[in-house]
Design an enzyme around this catalytic site. Structure first.
Site, PDB file in Angstrom:
ATOM      1  N   HIS A 168       4.869   5.561   2.614  1.00 38.98           N
ATOM      2  CA  HIS A 168       4.958   6.817   3.363  1.00 38.98           C
ATOM      3  C   HIS A 168       5.806   6.644   4.625  1.00 38.98           C
ATOM      4  O   HIS A 168       6.480   7.570   5.053  1.00 38.98           O
ATOM      5  CB  HIS A 168       3.569   7.323   3.741  1.00 38.98           C
ATOM      6  CG  HIS A 168       2.793   7.849   2.568  1.00 38.98           C
ATOM      7  ND1 HIS A 168       3.359   8.641   1.605  1.00 38.98           N
ATOM      8  CD2 HIS A 168       1.503   7.688   2.201  1.00 38.98           C
ATOM      9  CE1 HIS A 168       2.443   8.942   0.688  1.00 38.98           C
ATOM     10  NE2 HIS A 168       1.316   8.370   1.027  1.00 38.98           N
ATOM     11  N   CYS A 208       0.849  -1.200   0.000  1.00 35.76           N
ATOM     12  CA  CYS A 208       0.000   0.000   0.000  1.00 35.76           C
ATOM     13  C   CYS A 208       0.874   1.236   0.000  1.00 35.76           C
ATOM     14  O   CYS A 208       2.008   1.223   0.478  1.00 35.76           O
ATOM     15  CB  CYS A 208      -0.871  -0.038   1.263  1.00 35.76           C
ATOM     16  SG  CYS A 208      -1.892   1.413   1.518  1.00 35.76           S
ATOM     17  N   CYS A 247      -7.161  -3.053   3.665  1.00 29.96           N
ATOM     18  CA  CYS A 247      -6.886  -1.602   3.686  1.00 29.96           C
ATOM     19  C   CYS A 247      -7.484  -0.911   2.463  1.00 29.96           C
ATOM     20  O   CYS A 247      -8.542  -0.323   2.529  1.00 29.96           O
ATOM     21  CB  CYS A 247      -5.390  -1.300   3.795  1.00 29.96           C
ATOM     22  SG  CYS A 247      -5.021   0.459   3.685  1.00 29.96           S
ATOM     23  N   HIS A 299       0.646  -4.053   5.746  1.00 33.28           N
ATOM     24  CA  HIS A 299      -0.575  -4.006   6.560  1.00 33.28           C
ATOM     25  C   HIS A 299      -1.810  -4.411   5.765  1.00 33.28           C
ATOM     26  O   HIS A 299      -2.933  -4.109   6.160  1.00 33.28           O
ATOM     27  CB  HIS A 299      -0.757  -2.598   7.143  1.00 33.28           C
ATOM     28  CG  HIS A 299      -0.935  -1.546   6.099  1.00 33.28           C
ATOM     29  ND1 HIS A 299       0.106  -1.006   5.400  1.00 33.28           N
ATOM     30  CD2 HIS A 299      -2.052  -0.956   5.614  1.00 33.28           C
ATOM     31  CE1 HIS A 299      -0.344  -0.123   4.535  1.00 33.28           C
ATOM     32  NE2 HIS A 299      -1.670  -0.080   4.640  1.00 33.28           N
ATOM     33  N   SER A 314       0.644   3.625   1.884  1.00 32.71           N
ATOM     34  CA  SER A 314       0.965   4.009   3.267  1.00 32.71           C
ATOM     35  C   SER A 314       2.254   3.350   3.748  1.00 32.71           C
ATOM     36  O   SER A 314       2.984   3.920   4.555  1.00 32.71           O
ATOM     37  CB  SER A 314      -0.169   3.634   4.214  1.00 32.71           C
ATOM     38  OG  SER A 314      -1.359   4.214   3.766  1.00 32.71           O
TER      39      SER A 314
HETATM   40 ZN   LIG Z   1      -2.934   0.856   3.381  1.00 35.63          ZN
END
Ligand SMILES: [Zn+2]
Ligand SMILES: [Zn+2]
Length: 379
Positions: free
Chosen positions: A45, A40, A171, A63, A42
């Site tokens: 990030h 993902c 997610c 995740h 994220s």
């Molecule tokens: Zn995610």
């Protein structure tokens, strides 16, 4: 037990796939043999440091995981060994006020997801070479052959459906699809703007179609993403050349000068001043603006790029939505059914599959921005 995992030691440095010692699950926890995990934005990030963790210990990211329960700790009742599960990036205790209100995305346990420790404050992951603690990520840490996760972070799924697709429900898919189908009520024919057409935006377009939305206008800075958006059902696409005024003008032209009934922003981060402004401008008078893209903590400007006069005089509504306002134990099984019936498309969201050893290539692809919708690692 010993297993291999991808460990992040330094931001922006390649992850090291190395041997990890994993402790058995304690009370309320379970050991999961990973089958697949999405990669993902994220994760990226945290890799680049755009999102901050609460410790500087090494961490196993990932995740969007799915796998098979190997062993359960004391007190675990919702699954048994052999069950297939997907992991959610937010935990839900089922006991706090927010869980009882049917708002598990606000569960009090959410405050602990960035500590890197399990709910009891200790670590299950350790470096095999010297026993040093390795942080978990959001209680999931799916870039690993096995993980210990919390009962609060799993949803049981049928054992005959492909986990390399269902993992997206942990997610990205749920965040995008839920923002459109849970957080607002779109009536047939109403119009929608989707700003940002990565994994979340493509799921949101599917959500808009399932609500029988009329015009679905997709906005992105990459032509490749707009091509994907069309495949998933966007009726109009607009290439954002970093010109809010121009994008707004095009949205107005498509909607008889009005703007859309709803607009959704899925980008966040450094670009949020621009993308949130587009979403705000895109909404018609008394329209609703839904902000999903998070992570502006590093920005100096933490203000929304909007005119308060326009908000008031045009009676617009701005709404923040987390993880698609999902009720995990209800909505995720619902999405599993829709997937089984062919009513949602997870297959085409996965651009490419990899192995754990390709993890650094996956990060390069995510950071390039235009190469992939979603990548899945299979174990
Ligand atoms: Zn995610
Ligand atoms: Zn709770």
């Amino acid at each position: 037990m010993k297993m291999r995992a991808a460990v992040l030691y330094e931001q922006n440095e390649p992850l090291l796939v190395e041997e990890i010692e994993l402790d058995p699950p304690k009370a309320g926890e379970l050991l999961v043999k990973m089958v697949a995990t999405g990669v993902c934005h994220s994760d990226a990030h945290y890799y680049t440091g755009d999102s901050q963790r609460m410790s500087d210990r090494p961490v196993i990211l990932g995740h969007e995981g799915a796998g098979i329960v190997e062993e359960v700790g004391p007190g675990v009742t919702i699954v048994k060994p052999g069950d297939h599960v997907i992991m959610t990036f937010l935990p839900a205790c089922g006991k706090c006020k927010w869980c009882h209100r049917g708002e598990p995305t606000l569960c009090d346990l959410g405050a602990l997801i960035r500590t890197g420790k399990m709910l009891d404050g200790t670590s299950r992951h350790h470096r095999a070479s010297d026993g040093a603690d390795i942080d978990n990520f959001l209680f999931v840490s799916s870039f690993a052959e096995y993980t210990v996760t919390a009962e609060a972070s799993i949803v049981k799924v049928p054992d005959y459906l492909p986990l390399e697709r269902l993992c997206l429900l942990g997610c990205g898919f749920t965040t995008g699809y839920g923002a459109v189908t849970n957080a607002v009520h779109i009536r047939p024919g109403e119009t929608v703007t989707i700003v940002g057409c990565g994994g979340l935006g493509l799921a949101a377009i599917q959500g808009a179609r399932s609500c029988d939305a009329g015009k679905i206008i997709a906005v992105d800075i990459h032509e490749e993403k707009l091509d994907m958006a069309k495949k998933f059902g966007a009726t109009h696409t607009i290439l954002n050349r970093h010109d809010v005024r121009e994008v707004t003008k095009e949205i107005r032209e498509i909607t008889w000068g009005e703007g859309t009934d709803y607009s959704f922003e899925f980008v966040g981060m450094e670009q949020s001043q621009e993308t949130q402004a587009i979403a705000f401008k895109a909404a018609r008078k008394a329209g609703t603006v839904v902000l999903v893209g998070a992570g502006v903590q590093k920005l100096k400007e933490k203000t929304l790029p909007i005119s308060s006069d326009e908000l008031i005089l045009y009676r617009k509504t701005i709404k923040g939505v987390l993880f698609g306002d999902a009720q995990f134990q209800i909505d995720i099984p619902r999405y599993v059914d829709l997937f089984e019936q062919g009513k949602i498309n997870l297959d085409d969201m996965v651009t490419k599959e990899f192995t754990l050893d390709d993890i650094n290539t996956c990060f390069e692809n995510v950071l390039a921005g235009n190469r992939v919708a979603r990548q899945v690692i299979r174990f």
